[in-house]
Design a protein around this motif. Sequence first.
Motif, PDB file in Angstrom:
ATOM      1  N   ASP A  17       8.220  46.041   8.724  1.00  0.00           N
ATOM      2  CA  ASP A  17       8.222  44.581   8.661  1.00  0.00           C
ATOM      3  C   ASP A  17       7.198  43.989   9.630  1.00  0.00           C
ATOM      4  OD1 ASP A  17       9.458  42.067   7.647  1.00  0.00           O
ATOM      5  OD2 ASP A  17      10.057  41.837   9.741  1.00  0.00           O
ATOM      6  N   GLU A  18       7.105  44.562  10.834  1.00  0.00           N
ATOM      7  CA  GLU A  18       6.122  44.099  11.807  1.00  0.00           C
ATOM      8  C   GLU A  18       4.696  44.360  11.324  1.00  0.00           C
ATOM      9  OE1 GLU A  18       8.588  44.625  16.011  1.00  0.00           O
ATOM     10  OE2 GLU A  18       7.547  46.355  15.116  1.00  0.00           O
ATOM     11  N   ILE A  19       4.484  45.497  10.694  1.00  0.00           N
ATOM     12  CA  ILE A  19       3.159  45.816  10.155  1.00  0.00           C
ATOM     13  C   ILE A  19       2.783  44.839   9.043  1.00  0.00           C
ATOM     14  CG2 ILE A  19       1.878  47.551   8.826  1.00  0.00           C
ATOM     15  CD1 ILE A  19       3.394  49.694  10.408  1.00  0.00           C
ATOM     16  N   LYS A  20       3.744  44.547   8.196  1.00  0.00           N
ATOM     17  CA  LYS A  20       3.471  43.630   7.092  1.00  0.00           C
ATOM     18  C   LYS A  20       3.162  42.225   7.606  1.00  0.00           C
ATOM     19  CE  LYS A  20       5.334  42.286   2.583  1.00  0.00           C
ATOM     20  NZ  LYS A  20       6.454  42.452   1.628  1.00  0.00           N
ATOM     21  N   LYS A  21       3.923  41.761   8.605  1.00  0.00           N
ATOM     22  CA  LYS A  21       3.675  40.437   9.170  1.00  0.00           C
ATOM     23  C   LYS A  21       2.306  40.360   9.825  1.00  0.00           C
ATOM     24  CE  LYS A  21       8.467  39.052  10.009  1.00  0.00           C
ATOM     25  NZ  LYS A  21       9.481  38.724  11.052  1.00  0.00           N
ATOM     26  N   ALA A  22       1.924  41.429  10.548  1.00  0.00           N
ATOM     27  CA  ALA A  22       0.612  41.448  11.186  1.00  0.00           C
ATOM     28  C   ALA A  22      -0.496  41.385  10.147  1.00  0.00           C
ATOM     29  CB  ALA A  22       0.469  42.714  12.038  1.00  0.00           C
ATOM     30  N   TYR A  23      -0.321  42.111   9.038  1.00  0.00           N
ATOM     31  CA  TYR A  23      -1.342  42.097   7.991  1.00  0.00           C
ATOM     32  C   TYR A  23      -1.426  40.720   7.317  1.00  0.00           C
ATOM     33  CZ  TYR A  23      -3.847  42.893   3.700  1.00  0.00           C
ATOM     34  OH  TYR A  23      -4.748  42.779   2.684  1.00  0.00           O
ATOM     35  N   ARG A  24      -0.280  40.100   7.075  1.00  0.00           N
ATOM     36  CA  ARG A  24      -0.287  38.765   6.489  1.00  0.00           C
ATOM     37  C   ARG A  24      -1.109  37.800   7.338  1.00  0.00           C
ATOM     38  NH1 ARG A  24       3.752  37.130   2.793  1.00  0.00           N
ATOM     39  NH2 ARG A  24       5.228  38.756   2.197  1.00  0.00           N
ATOM     40  N   ARG A  25      -0.877  37.837   8.640  1.00  0.00           N
ATOM     41  CA  ARG A  25      -1.572  36.923   9.549  1.00  0.00           C
ATOM     42  C   ARG A  25      -3.076  37.181   9.527  1.00  0.00           C
ATOM     43  NH1 ARG A  25      -3.046  38.072  14.513  1.00  0.00           N
ATOM     44  NH2 ARG A  25      -1.620  39.860  14.587  1.00  0.00           N
ATOM     45  N   LEU A  26      -3.495  38.439   9.618  1.00  0.00           N
ATOM     46  CA  LEU A  26      -4.916  38.755   9.663  1.00  0.00           C
ATOM     47  C   LEU A  26      -5.593  38.502   8.321  1.00  0.00           C
ATOM     48  CD1 LEU A  26      -4.699  42.015  11.802  1.00  0.00           C
ATOM     49  CD2 LEU A  26      -5.606  39.806  12.529  1.00  0.00           C
ATOM     50  N   ALA A  27      -4.899  38.810   7.218  1.00  0.00           N
ATOM     51  CA  ALA A  27      -5.491  38.589   5.901  1.00  0.00           C
ATOM     52  C   ALA A  27      -5.755  37.112   5.660  1.00  0.00           C
ATOM     53  CB  ALA A  27      -4.576  39.150   4.812  1.00  0.00           C
ATOM     54  N   ASN A  35     -12.862  32.865   4.940  1.00  0.00           N
ATOM     55  CA  ASN A  35     -13.844  33.070   6.008  1.00  0.00           C
ATOM     56  C   ASN A  35     -15.026  33.835   5.427  1.00  0.00           C
ATOM     57  OD1 ASN A  35     -15.247  33.637   8.358  1.00  0.00           O
ATOM     58  ND2 ASN A  35     -13.388  34.041   9.559  1.00  0.00           N
ATOM     59  N   PRO A  36     -16.120  33.151   5.024  1.00  0.00           N
ATOM     60  CA  PRO A  36     -17.209  33.801   4.294  1.00  0.00           C
ATOM     61  C   PRO A  36     -18.173  34.621   5.159  1.00  0.00           C
ATOM     62  CG  PRO A  36     -17.676  31.480   4.599  1.00  0.00           C
ATOM     63  CD  PRO A  36     -16.294  31.695   5.143  1.00  0.00           C
ATOM     64  N   GLY A  37     -17.985  34.661   6.464  1.00  0.00           N
ATOM     65  CA  GLY A  37     -18.913  35.386   7.327  1.00  0.00           C
ATOM     66  C   GLY A  37     -18.916  36.890   7.072  1.00  0.00           C
ATOM     67  N   GLU A  38     -20.084  37.531   7.296  1.00  0.00           N
ATOM     68  CA  GLU A  38     -20.192  38.978   7.070  1.00  0.00           C
ATOM     69  C   GLU A  38     -19.271  39.747   8.010  1.00  0.00           C
ATOM     70  OE1 GLU A  38     -24.175  40.285   7.293  1.00  0.00           O
ATOM     71  OE2 GLU A  38     -24.896  39.029   5.643  1.00  0.00           O
ATOM     72  N   ASP A  39     -19.201  39.307   9.258  1.00  0.00           N
ATOM     73  CA  ASP A  39     -18.354  39.991  10.230  1.00  0.00           C
ATOM     74  C   ASP A  39     -16.891  39.935   9.802  1.00  0.00           C
ATOM     75  OD1 ASP A  39     -18.001  41.310  12.849  1.00  0.00           O
ATOM     76  OD2 ASP A  39     -16.950  39.455  13.365  1.00  0.00           O
ATOM     77  N   ALA A  40     -16.477  38.765   9.278  1.00  0.00           N
ATOM     78  CA  ALA A  40     -15.094  38.625   8.812  1.00  0.00           C
ATOM     79  C   ALA A  40     -14.823  39.541   7.628  1.00  0.00           C
ATOM     80  CB  ALA A  40     -14.823  37.169   8.432  1.00  0.00           C
ATOM     81  N   ALA A  41     -15.819  39.696   6.745  1.00  0.00           N
ATOM     82  CA  ALA A  41     -15.641  40.571   5.585  1.00  0.00           C
ATOM     83  C   ALA A  41     -15.422  42.013   6.012  1.00  0.00           C
ATOM     84  CB  ALA A  41     -16.854  40.453   4.661  1.00  0.00           C
ATOM     85  N   GLU A  42     -16.201  42.481   7.001  1.00  0.00           N
ATOM     86  CA  GLU A  42     -16.029  43.854   7.486  1.00  0.00           C
ATOM     87  C   GLU A  42     -14.674  44.030   8.137  1.00  0.00           C
ATOM     88  OE1 GLU A  42     -17.941  46.481   6.987  1.00  0.00           O
ATOM     89  OE2 GLU A  42     -19.202  45.196   5.721  1.00  0.00           O
ATOM     90  N   LYS A  43     -14.259  43.046   8.922  1.00  0.00           N
ATOM     91  CA  LYS A  43     -12.948  43.139   9.575  1.00  0.00           C
ATOM     92  C   LYS A  43     -11.831  43.126   8.533  1.00  0.00           C
ATOM     93  CE  LYS A  43     -14.253  41.029  13.993  1.00  0.00           C
ATOM     94  NZ  LYS A  43     -14.052  39.891  14.915  1.00  0.00           N
ATOM     95  N   PHE A  81      -0.053  44.877  -0.948  1.00  0.00           N
ATOM     96  CA  PHE A  81      -1.277  44.082  -0.918  1.00  0.00           C
ATOM     97  C   PHE A  81      -1.287  43.082  -2.063  1.00  0.00           C
ATOM     98  CE2 PHE A  81      -5.615  43.263  -2.209  1.00  0.00           C
ATOM     99  CZ  PHE A  81      -6.182  42.849  -1.011  1.00  0.00           C
ATOM    100  N   GLY A  82      -0.872  43.500  -3.237  1.00  0.00           N
ATOM    101  CA  GLY A  82      -0.852  42.590  -4.383  1.00  0.00           C
ATOM    102  C   GLY A  82       0.084  41.418  -4.145  1.00  0.00           C
ATOM    103  N   ASP A  83       1.268  41.684  -3.569  1.00  0.00           N
ATOM    104  CA  ASP A  83       2.209  40.611  -3.291  1.00  0.00           C
ATOM    105  C   ASP A  83       1.619  39.604  -2.324  1.00  0.00           C
ATOM    106  OD1 ASP A  83       3.958  41.832  -4.952  1.00  0.00           O
ATOM    107  OD2 ASP A  83       5.088  42.830  -3.347  1.00  0.00           O
ATOM    108  N   ILE A  84       0.976  40.102  -1.265  1.00  0.00           N
ATOM    109  CA  ILE A  84       0.420  39.205  -0.247  1.00  0.00           C
ATOM    110  C   ILE A  84      -0.735  38.409  -0.802  1.00  0.00           C
ATOM    111  CG2 ILE A  84      -0.783  39.171   1.973  1.00  0.00           C
ATOM    112  CD1 ILE A  84       0.883  41.660   2.700  1.00  0.00           C
ATOM    113  N   PHE A  85      -1.625  39.069  -1.564  1.00  0.00           N
ATOM    114  CA  PHE A  85      -2.784  38.372  -2.106  1.00  0.00           C
ATOM    115  C   PHE A  85      -2.335  37.245  -3.040  1.00  0.00           C
ATOM    116  CE2 PHE A  85      -6.575  37.721  -4.611  1.00  0.00           C
ATOM    117  CZ  PHE A  85      -7.559  37.797  -3.637  1.00  0.00           C
ATOM    118  N   GLU A  86      -1.299  37.532  -3.829  1.00  0.00           N
ATOM    119  CA  GLU A  86      -0.802  36.492  -4.723  1.00  0.00           C
ATOM    120  C   GLU A  86      -0.222  35.337  -3.935  1.00  0.00           C
ATOM    121  OE1 GLU A  86       2.602  35.924  -8.177  1.00  0.00           O
ATOM    122  OE2 GLU A  86       1.841  37.917  -7.675  1.00  0.00           O
ATOM    123  N   THR A  87       0.484  35.629  -2.842  1.00  0.00           N
ATOM    124  CA  THR A  87       1.071  34.581  -2.024  1.00  0.00           C
ATOM    125  C   THR A  87       0.020  33.686  -1.413  1.00  0.00           C
ATOM    126  OG1 THR A  87       2.967  35.965  -1.499  1.00  0.00           O
ATOM    127  CG2 THR A  87       2.546  34.113  -0.025  1.00  0.00           C
TER     128      THR A  87
END
Length: 370
Positions: A17-27, A35-43, A81-87
């Motif tokens: 659950d903690e991993i999923k929450k962290a990914y939601r925030r960063l995504a 965030n269209p920057g190249e650095d953001a895309a790599e991250k 990932f699909g669930d988060i992207f849709e959200t």
Amino acid sequence: MADHYEVLGVSRDASQDEIKKAYRRLARQLHPDVNPGEDAAEKFKLVTHAYDVLSDEDSRRRYDMGGDANGGFGAGGFGGFGDIFETFFGAGSGARNARPRSRRERGQDALVRVNLDLGDVVFGTHRDIEVDTAVLCETCQGSCCQPGTSPVTCDVCGGSGHVQRQVRSLLGNVVTSQPCGTCEGFGTTIPNPCVSCGAQGRVRSRRTVSLDIPAGVETGLRLQLPGSGEIGRAGGPHGDLYVEVTVAPHPVYSREGDDLLATLEVSMTDAILGTSTTIDGLDGKVELDIRPGVQSGDVLTIDGRGITPLRGSQRGDLRVGVQVVTPTKLDSAQRALIEDFAKKTKAPAPKLSQFQPGLFSKLRDRFRSH
């Protein structure tokens, strides 16, 4: 290769659950649509890859044991990932199945003000109010089209009201949906708009609304007339009409709750001997009996001659405060009579007592105590 736990900013014993929450925030912060920057895309690629590895128990266990940093792409990681992207970005079946929005909208509410006299408040009154608002277009009857024509399906979105575009991601092409700019999300266009209303389905007009104003209203009160506001776009339902009341001050009477207040000036002789008089009430003549010896500040109460309450039928009272008027100009004969009266009554000498704030304050206190 960066440590997956450090990339997500979680400890090595973090729960799923903690991993999923962290990914939601960063995504949310790093996705290319945000965030269209190249650095953001790599991250974003690093964050996504870290999540894919750690969200699957088998690949996470192999990674923790020092195995391949790529881990394994288990079903749990890909589905998460699909669930988060849709959200976050509106992809998925919800966006694909979005419906076109209706042209018909609810009309806005309208506000008008009406001025009343205090007499109108006693029993209520009737008013015919002129309202300048939107009404149904008689030419197109709300269709927004010239008579004999109709809307046509949008050739850009095919009638869905939405267009889709592809976004490349680590997992391939992802489809997002947004309202069609050609038809504004309606799914249809109007090639022959009504010339009377400009494809609005409504026009401005002045109309008369009949209103029964109940008794007991006061300044600032708003009466609601459901469905009497302006008609909506394309013949949509009417909004509501609100009528705000203002009650003008009366030259004689004032109001306290459902009671009417007034001051009656009484001559010194009538105050001494008593008398009867007739006054003009807001709803007709009122007979008043003034007892002998009445004093300034005394209150005469006439039951049931006040205002009918907004909710209820028992009228308030009419309360009349007495003000004894002392004559200021006497001829010699009148003065002689008063002096003779004073000698015979042997009135006490003036006496100092506690300060009184004045007749009107005294009347107010008496009014409130009744």
